[in-house]
Design an enzyme around this catalytic site. Structure first.
Site, PDB file in Angstrom:
ATOM      1  N   SER A   9       0.833  -1.200   0.000  1.00  0.00           N
ATOM      2  CA  SER A   9       0.000   0.000   0.000  1.00  0.00           C
ATOM      3  C   SER A   9       0.865   1.245   0.000  1.00  0.00           C
ATOM      4  CB  SER A   9      -0.909   0.025   1.233  1.00  0.00           C
ATOM      5  OG  SER A   9      -1.548   1.279   1.335  1.00  0.00           O
ATOM      6  N   MET A  38      -9.058   8.057  -0.103  1.00  0.00           N
ATOM      7  CA  MET A  38      -9.859   8.472   1.046  1.00  0.00           C
ATOM      8  C   MET A  38     -10.374   9.890   0.834  1.00  0.00           C
ATOM      9  SD  MET A  38      -7.438   7.105   4.135  1.00  0.00           S
ATOM     10  CE  MET A  38      -6.622   5.507   4.052  1.00  0.00           C
TER      11      MET A  38
END
Length: 228
Positions: A9, A38
């Site tokens: 990630s 996000m």
């Protein structure tokens, strides 16, 4: 390709040089590149959008595993597909018509993933299994890297593995994955593993060694098959 899928990630990468970081983990043995999007609304943090993913796409031929922690997600699916996503995962709670969202991802020619928060029951995705390619189980609460693995999510992983038996569906876990927790997640039934700090902490010189350690932990209990 058989064996566990390791998806570093970039949330834990050096944001000042993301292109270099993506190249480095690709060369170090990553199978996928995990991109956490996000919105500061669905989760309490902001990261990046389609423009950054588009800018990173030329830096790696690896599978781009895009995790949308945004709501609503539907208005942005085409933009992420055009930016270079290969798999697009949306959360069960991201909109009122999640089946339609998954259809839209498939219609864009991408693999469709469904994501569950730690408090979301496995039963929430049962009606969707005919239209998903990947189930992403959050093993921490979404929004921030560096959190500790939540042990109760192992039961969710096991239930999803039973529910998906006989189907060509990857089960991915995201949160607190390291060479120790990956063993527990693989034993529960996961075959794809997102790792942030466990790969990136310490810098590029150790990426290959850290990816190999996570892969070895998953492989020790027979972790999975790449289905894309």
């Amino acid at each position: 390709m058989n064996g566990p899928i390791i998806s570093p990630s970039i949330l834990s990468a050096d944001f000042a040089k993301l292109g270099e970081e993506v190249r480095a983990v690709s060369e170090a043995g990553a199978d996928w590149i995990h991109l956490d999007v996000m919105d500061g609304h669905f989760v309490p943090n902001l990261t990046f959008g389609p423009a950054v993913i588009k800018a990173l796409r030329p830096h790696s031929a690896k599978h781009f595993d895009v995790h949308l922690m945004i709501a609503p997600a539907d208005p942005y699916l085409a933009a992420f597909a055009e930016a270079g996503a290969d798999t697009i995962s949306v959360h069960v709670e991201a909109g009122p018509h999640i089946h339609r969202s998954l259809q839209a991802i498939r219609n864009l020619g991408k693999r469709a993933g469904i994501a569950l928060n730690p408090g979301t029951p496995a039963s929430a995705i049962e009606p969707l299994l005919d239209i998903v390619d990947l189930v992403l189980v959050m093993t921490v609460n979404p929004g921030f890297g560096g959190q500790s693995f939540i042990p109760s999510t192992l039961e969710t992983i096991a239930r999803i593995r039973a529910m998906t038996a006989g189907r060509d569906i990857d089960i991915e876990v995201d949160g607190g994955i390291d060479p120790e927790t990956v063993v527990r997640a693989a034993r529960a039934g996961a075959n794809a593993f997102v790792a942030g700090n466990a790969v990136f902490k310490g810098g590029p010189a150790g990426y290959a060694e850290r990816i190999a350690a996570i892969r070895a932990g998953a492989a020790s209990v027979g972790g999975g098959t790449l289905s894309c």
